[in-house]
Design a protein around this motif. Structure first.
Motif, PDB file in Angstrom:
ATOM      1  N   GLU A  76       0.818  -1.206   0.000  1.00  7.89           N
ATOM      2  CA  GLU A  76       0.000   0.000   0.000  1.00  7.89           C
ATOM      3  C   GLU A  76       0.855   1.261   0.000  1.00  7.89           C
ATOM      4  N   SER A  77       0.365   2.293  -0.643  1.00  8.08           N
ATOM      5  CA  SER A  77       1.030   3.594  -0.586  1.00  8.08           C
ATOM      6  C   SER A  77       0.919   4.147   0.825  1.00  8.08           C
ATOM      7  N   GLU A  78       1.742   5.116   1.127  1.00  7.86           N
ATOM      8  CA  GLU A  78       1.682   5.737   2.452  1.00  7.86           C
ATOM      9  C   GLU A  78       0.300   6.340   2.710  1.00  7.86           C
ATOM     10  N   ALA A  79      -0.279   6.973   1.694  1.00 11.78           N
ATOM     11  CA  ALA A  79      -1.591   7.602   1.867  1.00 11.78           C
ATOM     12  C   ALA A  79      -2.664   6.561   2.170  1.00 11.78           C
ATOM     13  N   THR A  80      -2.623   5.436   1.448  1.00  6.62           N
ATOM     14  CA  THR A  80      -3.619   4.392   1.673  1.00  6.62           C
ATOM     15  C   THR A  80      -3.456   3.778   3.052  1.00  6.62           C
ATOM     16  N   PHE A  81      -2.215   3.459   3.431  1.00  7.76           N
ATOM     17  CA  PHE A  81      -1.974   2.884   4.757  1.00  7.76           C
ATOM     18  C   PHE A  81      -2.428   3.839   5.846  1.00  7.76           C
ATOM     19  N   ARG A  82      -2.108   5.113   5.703  1.00  7.24           N
ATOM     20  CA  ARG A  82      -2.482   6.108   6.695  1.00  7.24           C
ATOM     21  C   ARG A  82      -4.014   6.210   6.812  1.00  7.24           C
ATOM     22  N   ASP A  83      -4.690   6.287   5.669  1.00  7.34           N
ATOM     23  CA  ASP A  83      -6.146   6.429   5.678  1.00  7.34           C
ATOM     24  C   ASP A  83      -6.825   5.223   6.318  1.00  7.34           C
ATOM     25  N   GLU A  84      -6.366   4.020   5.944  1.00  9.01           N
ATOM     26  CA  GLU A  84      -7.027   2.826   6.465  1.00  9.01           C
ATOM     27  C   GLU A  84      -6.675   2.584   7.929  1.00  9.01           C
ATOM     28  N   LEU A  85      -5.449   2.917   8.330  1.00 12.07           N
ATOM     29  CA  LEU A  85      -5.085   2.796   9.741  1.00 12.07           C
ATOM     30  C   LEU A  85      -5.925   3.757  10.573  1.00 12.07           C
ATOM     31  N   THR A  86      -6.059   4.987  10.097  1.00  8.85           N
ATOM     32  CA  THR A  86      -6.885   5.964  10.809  1.00  8.85           C
ATOM     33  C   THR A  86      -8.318   5.467  10.921  1.00  8.85           C
ATOM     34  N   TYR A 115       5.201  -6.125   7.190  1.00  9.24           N
ATOM     35  CA  TYR A 115       5.402  -4.689   7.380  1.00  9.24           C
ATOM     36  C   TYR A 115       6.866  -4.340   7.112  1.00  9.24           C
ATOM     37  N   GLY A 116       7.108  -3.070   6.878  1.00  7.98           N
ATOM     38  CA  GLY A 116       8.466  -2.542   6.895  1.00  7.98           C
ATOM     39  C   GLY A 116       9.285  -2.714   5.635  1.00  7.98           C
ATOM     40  N   THR A 117       8.695  -3.231   4.541  1.00 14.62           N
ATOM     41  CA  THR A 117       9.516  -3.426   3.339  1.00 14.62           C
ATOM     42  C   THR A 117       9.095  -2.513   2.186  1.00 14.62           C
ATOM     43  N   ASN A 118       8.206  -1.563   2.450  1.00 17.89           N
ATOM     44  CA  ASN A 118       7.889  -0.571   1.430  1.00 17.89           C
ATOM     45  C   ASN A 118       8.931   0.535   1.536  1.00 17.89           C
ATOM     46  N   GLY A 119       9.774   0.631   0.523  1.00 12.85           N
ATOM     47  CA  GLY A 119      10.901   1.558   0.595  1.00 12.85           C
ATOM     48  C   GLY A 119      10.535   3.024   0.585  1.00 12.85           C
ATOM     49  N   ALA A 120       9.275   3.342   0.248  1.00 12.16           N
ATOM     50  CA  ALA A 120       8.871   4.741   0.141  1.00 12.16           C
ATOM     51  C   ALA A 120       8.600   5.384   1.497  1.00 12.16           C
ATOM     52  N   TYR A 121       8.282   4.579   2.492  1.00 10.25           N
ATOM     53  CA  TYR A 121       7.974   5.105   3.828  1.00 10.25           C
ATOM     54  C   TYR A 121       8.087   3.969   4.832  1.00 10.25           C
ATOM     55  N   ASN A 125       6.546   4.954  11.451  1.00  9.18           N
ATOM     56  CA  ASN A 125       6.410   6.409  11.497  1.00  9.18           C
ATOM     57  C   ASN A 125       4.961   6.829  11.302  1.00  9.18           C
ATOM     58  N   VAL A 126       4.276   6.167  10.366  1.00  9.85           N
ATOM     59  CA  VAL A 126       2.876   6.498  10.118  1.00  9.85           C
ATOM     60  C   VAL A 126       2.024   6.128  11.332  1.00  9.85           C
ATOM     61  N   MET A 127       2.291   4.979  11.947  1.00  8.72           N
ATOM     62  CA  MET A 127       1.540   4.571  13.129  1.00  8.72           C
ATOM     63  C   MET A 127       1.692   5.597  14.245  1.00  8.72           C
ATOM     64  N   LYS A 128       2.911   6.069  14.440  1.00 10.84           N
ATOM     65  CA  LYS A 128       3.158   7.072  15.481  1.00 10.84           C
ATOM     66  C   LYS A 128       2.413   8.367  15.179  1.00 10.84           C
ATOM     67  N   GLU A 129       2.439   8.791  13.916  1.00  9.66           N
ATOM     68  CA  GLU A 129       1.768  10.036  13.537  1.00  9.66           C
ATOM     69  C   GLU A 129       0.253   9.915  13.688  1.00  9.66           C
ATOM     70  N   VAL A 130      -0.316   8.793  13.245  1.00 13.95           N
ATOM     71  CA  VAL A 130      -1.756   8.591  13.371  1.00 13.95           C
ATOM     72  C   VAL A 130      -2.157   8.547  14.841  1.00 13.95           C
ATOM     73  N   SER A 131      -1.357   7.877  15.659  1.00 16.46           N
ATOM     74  CA  SER A 131      -1.653   7.794  17.080  1.00 16.46           C
ATOM     75  C   SER A 131      -1.651   9.180  17.720  1.00 16.46           C
ATOM     76  N   ASN A 132      -0.673   9.991  17.365  1.00 16.01           N
ATOM     77  CA  ASN A 132      -0.614  11.345  17.923  1.00 16.01           C
ATOM     78  C   ASN A 132      -1.807  12.186  17.469  1.00 16.01           C
ATOM     79  N   GLU A 133      -2.226  11.985  16.206  1.00 13.42           N
ATOM     80  CA  GLU A 133      -3.386  12.717  15.704  1.00 13.42           C
ATOM     81  C   GLU A 133      -4.663  12.317  16.438  1.00 13.42           C
ATOM     82  N   ASN A 138       1.640   8.402  21.649  1.00 14.56           N
ATOM     83  CA  ASN A 138       1.984   7.226  20.859  1.00 14.56           C
ATOM     84  C   ASN A 138       1.452   5.982  21.565  1.00 14.56           C
ATOM     85  N   CYS A 139       0.226   5.581  21.232  1.00 19.34           N
ATOM     86  CA  CYS A 139      -0.381   4.471  21.972  1.00 19.34           C
ATOM     87  C   CYS A 139      -1.045   3.443  21.056  1.00 19.34           C
ATOM     88  N   ILE A 140      -0.621   3.369  19.783  1.00 14.55           N
ATOM     89  CA  ILE A 140      -1.026   2.256  18.926  1.00 14.55           C
ATOM     90  C   ILE A 140       0.125   1.255  18.935  1.00 14.55           C
TER      91      ILE A 140
END
Length: 241
Positions: A76-86, A115-121, A125-133, A138-140
């Motif tokens: 998944e792209s960073e945007a897709t992962f972020r949206d679906e995680l949120t 997890y962790g093998t998409n070289g673009a992001y 980091n996304v999990m931490k950012e979504v959790s803070n939002e 940082n609690c996910i």
């Protein structure tokens, strides 16, 4: 009583809720007084099965996310992962809020453990950012497993599912999977030095796992393995004396 430091987390169930299998597993857990963690796909939650989600919480189990749709997060792209995680974490949190439950940290399991093998992001980091939002901290938390029961493999039996866990606790055989003629089949392997612990992965969308759970809970009683809730991590441990 006094227990060893060797531990095995209580059953973790993925991919539900299943309209008929999950309630049967909940019934068994209730009979044995055992708490488990259910990593659900939030896209599967609907008005017809929402009462099962309510049962998970009301009966003292841990509700967690196995993503929204079980797509491989590495693809998944960073945007897709972020949206679906949120989306998935927000839905789990909204359910907790309905019951007045403060259930942070919230647990998340990557589909396929990938997890962790998409070289673009980086997923962390996304999990931490979504959790803070969502929570201002940082609690996910993400969770993996040590003991894969391979209960989703076609020719696995309910007894195989339970015996694989027993092998990790007492020695014997565990089960993994291999592909033969384009089809996944079970493959037994010898466990000479059992770790006497680990995180057990099962799937509440597999019919064989209902009986497998019943056999496993019986084994836990027979061998004095105790499943102990770990309130500080909102999960639980199976301990051998």
């Amino acid at each position: 009583g006094d227990w060893s430091s060797d531990v095995c987390s209580s059953d973790l169930y993925d991919d539900g809720p299943h309209i008929s299998y999950t309630p049967q597993i909940l019934d068994l857990l209730g009979m044995y007084g055992v708490k488990a963690t259910f990593f659900v796909l939030t896209e599967n939650i609907n008005p017809q099965n929402r009462h099962i989600i309510d049962r998970i919480i009301l009966e003292g189990h841990t509700l967690a996310s196995h993503d929204h749709d079980h797509d491989n997060n590495n693809s998944e792209s960073e945007a897709t992962f972020r949206d679906e995680l949120t989306k998935t974490i927000s839905e789990i949190q909204s359910i907790f809020e309905e019951f007045g439950v403060d259930n942070t940290p919230i647990f998340y399991r990557f589909p396929y453990g990938a997890y962790g093998t998409n070289g673009a992001y980086h997923h962390m980091n996304v999990m931490k950012e979504v959790s803070n939002e969502l929570f201002g901290e940082n609690c996910i938390n993400f969770a993996f497993w040590d003991i894969d029961t391979a209960d989703w493999v076609g020719n696995m039996t309910s007894q195989n599912v339970a015996d694989g866990v027993k092998g990790h606790m007492l020695g014997g055989y565990g089960f993994t999977h291999t592909k033969e003629n384009g089809k996944w089949v079970k493959k037994a392997y010898k466990i000479k030095n059992p770790p006497k612990g680990g995180v057990v992965l099962m799937h509440d969308v597999q019919k064989k796992t209902i009986k497998g759970t019943e056999i496993l809970l019986g084994m836990a009683n027979e061998h004095a393995w105790e499943i102990v809730p770990r309130s500080e991590e909102h999960t639980s441990e199976l301990q051998s004396p």
